[in-house]
Design a protein around this motif. Structure first.
Motif, mmCIF file in Angstrom:
data_model
loop_
_atom_site.group_PDB
_atom_site.id
_atom_site.type_symbol
_atom_site.label_atom_id
_atom_site.label_comp_id
_atom_site.label_asym_id
_atom_site.label_seq_id
_atom_site.Cartn_x
_atom_site.Cartn_y
_atom_site.Cartn_z
ATOM 1 N N LYS A 23 0.849 -1.188 0.000
ATOM 2 C CA LYS A 23 0.000 0.000 0.000
ATOM 3 C C LYS A 23 0.887 1.242 0.000
ATOM 4 C CE LYS A 23 -3.478 2.327 2.850
ATOM 5 N NZ LYS A 23 -4.189 2.287 4.149
ATOM 6 N N VAL A 24 0.429 2.266 -0.716
ATOM 7 C CA VAL A 24 1.178 3.521 -0.735
ATOM 8 C C VAL A 24 0.865 4.279 0.551
ATOM 9 C CG1 VAL A 24 1.602 5.673 -1.938
ATOM 10 C CG2 VAL A 24 1.128 3.601 -3.239
ATOM 11 N N SER A 213 6.588 1.694 -8.265
ATOM 12 C CA SER A 213 5.505 0.830 -7.783
ATOM 13 C C SER A 213 4.393 0.778 -8.825
ATOM 14 C CB SER A 213 4.956 1.354 -6.456
ATOM 15 O OG SER A 213 4.170 2.519 -6.677
ATOM 16 N N GLU A 214 3.483 -0.168 -8.656
ATOM 17 C CA GLU A 214 2.378 -0.288 -9.604
ATOM 18 C C GLU A 214 1.502 0.960 -9.602
ATOM 19 O OE1 GLU A 214 -0.350 -3.420 -8.690
ATOM 20 O OE2 GLU A 214 -0.393 -2.977 -6.531
ATOM 21 N N GLN A 215 1.560 1.739 -8.532
ATOM 22 C CA GLN A 215 0.791 2.982 -8.465
ATOM 23 C C GLN A 215 1.539 4.161 -9.073
ATOM 24 O OE1 GLN A 215 1.739 1.163 -5.790
ATOM 25 N NE2 GLN A 215 -0.104 0.327 -4.819
ATOM 26 N N TYR A 217 4.779 5.279 -8.045
ATOM 27 C CA TYR A 217 5.646 5.997 -7.103
ATOM 28 C C TYR A 217 7.070 5.465 -7.199
ATOM 29 C CZ TYR A 217 1.575 8.204 -5.010
ATOM 30 O OH TYR A 217 0.441 8.958 -4.817
ATOM 31 N N LYS A 459 3.144 6.800 -15.443
ATOM 32 C CA LYS A 459 2.565 7.037 -14.116
ATOM 33 C C LYS A 459 3.530 7.821 -13.235
ATOM 34 C CE LYS A 459 -0.520 3.017 -13.620
ATOM 35 N NZ LYS A 459 -0.793 1.801 -12.803
ATOM 36 N N ASN A 463 2.959 11.461 -11.392
ATOM 37 C CA ASN A 463 2.975 11.595 -9.924
ATOM 38 C C ASN A 463 3.994 12.602 -9.429
ATOM 39 O OD1 ASN A 463 0.901 9.820 -9.356
ATOM 40 N ND2 ASN A 463 2.233 8.069 -9.032
#
Length: 465
Positions: A23-24, A213-215, A217, A459, A463
């Motif tokens: 989790k971020v 990261s997959e998000q 970051y 991404k 970000n």
């Protein structure tokens, strides 16, 4: 306990073990650099090699008779005959092919002296002939396999026989179950636990690679390079034979396993040589080889991208070709002549054929070069050029590892085995350069699986402030 309940319990235990680590968290967000800070850090890493020099002496050729140098390209050919792996060879034909190949090594192989000269090659030839002579019958494929098995000392990334590479190349394994950030306290997981050690890996800075990261970051993941044989089966999945045990300062541990690795290659649509597309508003240009025949398309795309604040050059499927195409692309894109850190030398006539001091070129826009294990030869040289262009980021996997040499072609007379070996010229980087190694490849600035590089790079750019 029934099997379904046991499986559910196992999954819950794993979730608890890694709870919050994927989790971020606020710690991850707080650890994010600005775009300017990240670029400054990578620009500084790239400039470390500014002004370095290379020494061609170990690579220079020494012939028994100076007149032999006149044959330095005699065995090279543009002919590619049909190869029949199942075709039978009689002993005389097989021996003739062996002798022909080792003659070609002496006259035409740029690395003949570098890899040991007569002492090494004569022994390899004797061992090969002995095995050939011990066979009652041989197919062309049998001969290929025998030759390859006795040539593993050749660490030239271009060298292969019918796409069978004698020496292993390093492939990356990513351990992404837990995301880490780098802080003043060291490496911490997303929940703030500080890494004390990792079993069998004392150098944490070598193990933990800058990643995404997959998000989207900027984080750090352990990445290990492992040798793999590229003999035509490289498309299959490879698994890592090692797990990582991470010890934290609070006494807890995590045991990490690596993602499976398979080689990434994206075909272009039929009858299409290039692809200029957009990902999240960022222009992305893909071309899979540096062919002169579509130079106009390549240069047109470079000119179109030159004004974009952020651009991506997708070299993940680019297997190389003519180096001048690489130079033209980056010249059109950056609107200035950019030189790499490497210098090309003629090892037969010991002078540089491209004596130009490399220098840092300022550049306002961001160029992201996407890399993978298929990125080879001139694709790797393109990344070396980008090392001297401000605000260039290499994102993806380590590359193929065949930048120093080139792809001279020799065809054996009876088996029609196609042999690729470096001839005449080598491309040498400055002494002490550590971002590239033959067979290992060029290391990216940000390590992510090649298949995900385009999406994750976009991404990250979104970000970063």
């Amino acid at each position: 306990m029934n099997s379904k309940l046991a499986s559910l319990l196992c999954c819950l235990i794993m979730l608890v073990s890694f709870s919050g680590c994927t989790k971020v968290t606020q710690l991850v967000k707080d650890a994010q650099p600005t775009k300017a800070e990240l670029l400054a850090e990578i620009n500084e890493e790239h400039r470390r090699y500014e002004g370095g020099s290379s020494d061609p002496t170990p690579y220079l050729r020494h012939y028994d008779d100076p007149a032999d140098a006149q044959k330095s390209t005699d065995y090279l050919t543009d002919t590619y005959s049909e190869y029949d792996a199942a075709k039978e060879l009689n002993p005389e034909e097989a021996e003739e092919d062996v002798n022909y190949l080792f003659d070609a090594f002496y006259y035409d192989f740029a690395f003949y002296d570098y890899f040991g000269g007569h002492a090494v090659f004569d022994q390899a030839k004797a061992d090969t002939l002995q095995e050939v002579q011990s066979r009652d019958s041989l197919t062309c494929e049998d001969l290929q396999k025998i030759l390859v098995s006795h040539l593993t000392f050749i660490k030239d990334g271009h060298f292969n026989i019918n796409q069978d590479y004698p020496s292993e190349k390093d492939i990356p394994f990513f351990f992404r179950q837990v995301m880490f950030v780098k802080t003043d306290s060291g490496y911490q997981n997303a929940n703030g636990k500080v890494v004390a050690s990792v079993d069998d890996h004392p150098d944490l800075d070598e193990l933990f690679k800058r990643s995404i990261s997959e998000q989207g970051y900027l984080v750090y993941y352990p990445v290990l390079l492992k040798p793999a044989t590229f003999d035509g089966t490289e498309w299959e999945k490879h698994t890592c034979d090692e797990t990582l045990t991470v010890h934290y300062t609070d006494g807890s541990t995590d045991t990490l396993t690596a993602d499976a690795w398979s080689q990434y290659y994206k075909e272009l649509p039929k009858d299409q040589n290039t692809d200029l597309r957009q990902t999240d508003g960022i222009p992305v240009f893909q071309f899979n080889s540096f062919e002169v025949s579509f130079l106009q398309e390549v240069n047109a795309a470079a000119a179109q991208m030159s004004d974009a604040a952020i651009s991506m050059l997708d070299l993940r499927s680019n297997v190389g070709g003519y180096e001048e195409v690489a130079h033209q692309w980056i010249t059109r894109y950056s609107r200035q002549r950019v030189q790499g850190n490497g210098v090309r030398y003629d090892v037969v006539n010991p002078v540089s054929v491209a004596i130009q001091a490399h220098r840092w070129q300022t550049h306002d826009n961001i160029l992201i070069l996407l890399s993978g294990k298929c990125s080879a030869s001139s694709a790797e040289i393109t990344m070396d050029l980008a090392y001297n262009l401000e605000n260039s980021l290499i994102i993806g996997e380590n590359t193929n590892g065949c930048m120093i040499g080139n792809g001279g072609h020799v065809e054996l007379p009876n088996s029609k085995c196609s042999v690729i070996m470096t001839s005449v010229c080598v491309y040498l980087l400055p002494e002490g350069t550590d971002y590239f190694e033959e067979m290992r490849g060029l290391s990216p600035d940000i390590w992510v699986p090649a298949k995900e590089a385009e999406t994750l790079a976009a991404k990250l750019m979104e970000n970063l402030k």
